[in-house]
Motif scaffolding. Structure first.
Motif, PDB file in Angstrom:
ATOM      1  N   GLY A 190       0.814  -1.199   0.000  1.00  0.00           N
ATOM      2  CA  GLY A 190       0.000   0.000   0.000  1.00  0.00           C
ATOM      3  C   GLY A 190       0.853   1.257   0.000  1.00  0.00           C
ATOM      4  N   PRO A 191       0.210   2.424   0.089  1.00  0.00           N
ATOM      5  CA  PRO A 191       0.911   3.704  -0.018  1.00  0.00           C
ATOM      6  C   PRO A 191       1.186   4.376   1.318  1.00  0.00           C
ATOM      7  N   MET A 192       2.194   5.257   1.317  1.00  0.00           N
ATOM      8  CA  MET A 192       2.498   6.140   2.440  1.00  0.00           C
ATOM      9  C   MET A 192       2.735   7.539   1.883  1.00  0.00           C
ATOM     10  N   GLY A 193       2.447   8.556   2.686  1.00  0.00           N
ATOM     11  CA  GLY A 193       2.652   9.918   2.208  1.00  0.00           C
ATOM     12  C   GLY A 193       2.510  10.941   3.319  1.00  0.00           C
ATOM     13  N   ARG A 194       2.759  12.187   2.943  1.00  0.00           N
ATOM     14  CA  ARG A 194       2.577  13.295   3.895  1.00  0.00           C
ATOM     15  C   ARG A 194       1.233  13.983   3.691  1.00  0.00           C
ATOM     16  N   THR A 195       0.502  13.600   2.649  1.00  0.00           N
ATOM     17  CA  THR A 195      -0.858  14.102   2.446  1.00  0.00           C
ATOM     18  C   THR A 195      -1.749  12.945   2.034  1.00  0.00           C
ATOM     19  N   ILE A 196      -3.049  13.110   2.258  1.00  0.00           N
ATOM     20  CA  ILE A 196      -4.002  12.072   1.852  1.00  0.00           C
ATOM     21  C   ILE A 196      -4.125  12.028   0.336  1.00  0.00           C
ATOM     22  N   GLU A 197      -4.021  13.158  -0.323  1.00  0.00           N
ATOM     23  CA  GLU A 197      -4.086  13.149  -1.788  1.00  0.00           C
ATOM     24  C   GLU A 197      -2.964  12.299  -2.366  1.00  0.00           C
ATOM     25  N   ASP A 198      -1.765  12.419  -1.816  1.00  0.00           N
ATOM     26  CA  ASP A 198      -0.656  11.601  -2.301  1.00  0.00           C
ATOM     27  C   ASP A 198      -0.929  10.116  -2.077  1.00  0.00           C
ATOM     28  N   ILE A 199      -1.464   9.790  -0.891  1.00  0.00           N
ATOM     29  CA  ILE A 199      -1.839   8.405  -0.592  1.00  0.00           C
ATOM     30  C   ILE A 199      -2.844   7.894  -1.634  1.00  0.00           C
ATOM     31  N   ALA A 200      -3.872   8.708  -1.894  1.00  0.00           N
ATOM     32  CA  ALA A 200      -4.942   8.302  -2.807  1.00  0.00           C
ATOM     33  C   ALA A 200      -4.421   8.114  -4.228  1.00  0.00           C
ATOM     34  N   ARG A 201      -3.571   9.014  -4.673  1.00  0.00           N
ATOM     35  CA  ARG A 201      -3.072   8.917  -6.048  1.00  0.00           C
ATOM     36  C   ARG A 201      -2.130   7.726  -6.222  1.00  0.00           C
ATOM     37  N   LEU A 202      -1.300   7.465  -5.211  1.00  0.00           N
ATOM     38  CA  LEU A 202      -0.422   6.308  -5.324  1.00  0.00           C
ATOM     39  C   LEU A 202      -1.224   5.009  -5.246  1.00  0.00           C
ATOM     40  N   LEU A 203      -2.265   4.979  -4.397  1.00  0.00           N
ATOM     41  CA  LEU A 203      -3.111   3.793  -4.325  1.00  0.00           C
ATOM     42  C   LEU A 203      -3.767   3.509  -5.675  1.00  0.00           C
ATOM     43  N   THR A 204      -4.163   4.546  -6.379  1.00  0.00           N
ATOM     44  CA  THR A 204      -4.778   4.364  -7.695  1.00  0.00           C
ATOM     45  C   THR A 204      -3.812   3.667  -8.649  1.00  0.00           C
ATOM     46  N   VAL A 205      -2.528   3.966  -8.537  1.00  0.00           N
ATOM     47  CA  VAL A 205      -1.508   3.302  -9.361  1.00  0.00           C
ATOM     48  C   VAL A 205      -1.317   1.854  -8.923  1.00  0.00           C
ATOM     49  N   GLN A 206      -1.301   1.623  -7.626  1.00  0.00           N
ATOM     50  CA  GLN A 206      -0.977   0.299  -7.093  1.00  0.00           C
ATOM     51  C   GLN A 206      -2.128  -0.694  -7.230  1.00  0.00           C
ATOM     52  N   ALA A 207      -3.354  -0.194  -7.181  1.00  0.00           N
ATOM     53  CA  ALA A 207      -4.535  -1.058  -7.083  1.00  0.00           C
ATOM     54  C   ALA A 207      -4.928  -1.628  -8.444  1.00  0.00           C
ATOM     55  N   GLY A 208      -5.751  -2.664  -8.392  1.00  0.00           N
ATOM     56  CA  GLY A 208      -6.305  -3.250  -9.611  1.00  0.00           C
ATOM     57  C   GLY A 208      -5.993  -4.725  -9.724  1.00  0.00           C
ATOM     58  N   VAL A 209      -6.887  -5.446 -10.334  1.00  0.00           N
ATOM     59  CA  VAL A 209      -6.820  -6.899 -10.381  1.00  0.00           C
ATOM     60  C   VAL A 209      -5.574  -7.395 -11.113  1.00  0.00           C
ATOM     61  N   ASN A 210      -4.941  -8.408 -10.546  1.00  0.00           N
ATOM     62  CA  ASN A 210      -3.937  -9.209 -11.244  1.00  0.00           C
ATOM     63  C   ASN A 210      -4.641 -10.513 -11.622  1.00  0.00           C
ATOM     64  N   PRO A 211      -4.919 -10.767 -12.887  1.00  0.00           N
ATOM     65  CA  PRO A 211      -5.715 -11.943 -13.270  1.00  0.00           C
ATOM     66  C   PRO A 211      -5.051 -13.265 -12.915  1.00  0.00           C
ATOM     67  N   GLU A 212      -3.772 -13.230 -12.558  1.00  0.00           N
ATOM     68  CA  GLU A 212      -3.071 -14.471 -12.242  1.00  0.00           C
ATOM     69  C   GLU A 212      -3.221 -14.886 -10.782  1.00  0.00           C
ATOM     70  N   VAL A 213      -3.856 -14.047  -9.957  1.00  0.00           N
ATOM     71  CA  VAL A 213      -4.055 -14.405  -8.553  1.00  0.00           C
ATOM     72  C   VAL A 213      -5.535 -14.262  -8.204  1.00  0.00           C
TER      73      VAL A 213
END
Length: 469
Positions: free
Chosen positions: A212-235
């Motif tokens: 998951g994400p870490m940051g100094r603002t919630i917006e940064d957390i949210a934007r990085l989570l958007t990059v990290q999240a999403g289905v991996n069809p292999e799991v």
């Protein structure tokens, strides 16, 4: 303009608008790393600065591929990074150079991040104190004699010391929340399955840990989570992500939040922690939420029994090949050996019973979330402790019977994969930071982050810089 005080999101917008160049951002962060990392030891395996500046200058004129375009990022040293030393804090991998990125790293690289190095972690991520025989000890930027927590301790300390604009982490037993609380930043443990694992080893039973994400603002957390999240069809068990930054609206008015404190006295707490948490709850109350102290919804002893059983089972399986080799086993730290041997001694029935406890607790909390929008707990039971310790041996004269019993307060969240945000609370009497876990029902990641945004706009504790390093 002090580039180091801009959020990652503001840096991204400035780069996109051609008001800043990636090379300017890189130069500022490399200068800060050169200035303070010797004291803090958060960023490890740092790449050659000249090579990084050349990569940043190439990004100056390149078309952005994502919101992380040109931003320096150090990836947690439990995540494999192509061509960049990845050690897991273990002497067994002290010189290991992966041939490919893990999925998390690949997603962040594809969004434009420039990988500058790694962030320090305990060996194999075991324990909430970031030290290992390969890279040494990470220290707390707010008090260099204290721990930064773990296992995402390097990430949290790097953020607090302005060596990183945003960071990734991982969390099995509080590893995104505990160091965030210790270092006065935000750490977000997503709903389990939202940030998928790689298709390696067991992916059906291993449902305790997440990245998951870490940051100094919630917006940064949210934007990085958007990059990290999403289905991996292999799991299996994947969850679709969304644009979490777009959902950061609304307020805390009318929210019902259950305060669980020390779980009815089950979790020993050092003096001052509960009082600081209650001060933070008053801020949340002033923003319109209704806070209600409630009795423990489930026996703490049963949660602990389920937790250590399932964790030991996974460690015993995952480390079998290393443990079975005497030469490699000799290079494992005692805490890891303890985990493996606990798991090797388990009967199948004990694992089944632990899973039943977990299942009953999940159902109980699902019913509780029909009445409350969120539950809150401290992020830790102790203040940041001396960096020379391996782990706290006791709390208020109550002996800790395992190397991780002192952080038992995170188990009610971790055991059933709830989305949880570590909110900075400010500082205790000794000037040390502490945090509060704000957790919602599974799948309520956007709602938890929106509540966190309302709190951040009212407090912005991470803006308080550490003392001069």
């Amino acid at each position: 303009m002090d580039l180091l005080e801009l959020s990652a999101s503001d840096l991204s917008r400035s780069i996109a608008a051609r008001k800043l160049a990636p090379s300017e951002v890189m130069a500022a962060y490399l200068a800060q790393i050169a200035k303070v990392n010797t004291s803090v030891n958060a960023v490890v395996s740092l790449r050659d600065p000249e090579a990084l500046m050349a990569e940043a200058r190439a990004a100056d004129d390149a078309e952005p591929q994502g919101w992380l375009h040109g931003l320096p990022l150090a990836v947690k040293d439990l995540c494999a990074t192509k061509g960049l030393r990845t050690t897991w804090g273990s002497p067994l991998f002290a010189d290991f150079i992966p041939a490919k990125d893990d999925l998390l790293a690949a997603r962040m690289r594809a969004a434009g991040a420039i990988f500058i190095g790694k962030t320090n972690t305990p060996e194999w991520g075991h324990g909430s104190h970031s030290f290992n025989p390969v890279h040494g000890v990470t220290r707390n930027p707010y008090d260099l004699s204290r721990t930064a927590g773990g296992s995402s301790g390097g990430a949290a300390a790097g953020l607090a010391a302005r060596m990183l604009p945003v960071a990734d982490g991982s969390d099995m037993m509080g590893s995104l929340r505990n160091p965030a609380g210790f270092c006065n930043v935000y750490g977000f443990r997503p709903s389990w399955g939202l940030v998928p694992a790689d298709a390696e080893g067991d992916t059906h039973l291993a449902t305790l840990a997440t990245e998951g994400p870490m940051g100094r603002t919630i917006e940064d957390i949210a934007r990085l989570l958007t990059v990290q999240a999403g289905v991996n069809p292999e799991v299996p068990f994947g969850r679709a992500g969304e644009d979490y930054a777009a959902a950061l609206h609304g307020d805390l008015r009318g929210k019902r939040i259950a305060w669980l404190g020390d779980w009815g006295g089950a979790y020993a707490m050092e003096p001052g922690i509960l009082e600081l948490c209650e001060a933070g709850l008053r801020v949340i109350s002033d923003l319109g939420a209704e806070i209600e102290a409630i009795a423990p919804p489930f026996p703490a002893a049963k949660l602990w029994q389920a937790w250590i059983t399932l964790r030991a089972m996974l460690n015993a399986g995952g480390f079998k090949a290393i443990y079975d080799d005497p030469a490699k086993r000799a290079q494992l730290k005692p805490e890891t050996i303890w985990e493996i041997e606990q798991g090797r001694a388990l009967a199948a029935q004990a694992v089944y019973e632990a899973s039943v406890i977990r299942s009953r607790y999940y159902a109980h909390m699902a019913r509780l979330f029909q009445r409350y929008d969120a539950v809150v707990l401290p992020t830790a039971q102790v203040w940041p402790f001396p960096a020379e310790w391996r782990w706290p041996q006791s709390i208020n004269a109550v002996a800790m019977d395992t190397y991780h019993r002192w952080m038992e307060v995170v188990i009610p969240i971790s055991l059933i994969g709830l989305p949880a945000l570590s909110l900075p609370l400010g500082f205790g009497a000794q000037g040390l930071p502490m945090g509060l876990q704000l957790a919602g029902p599974v799948g309520a990641d956007a709602k938890v982050l929106a509540m966190g945004q309302a709190y951040h706009l009212a407090t912005d504790w991470p803006a308080r810089q550490p003392p001069k390093l």
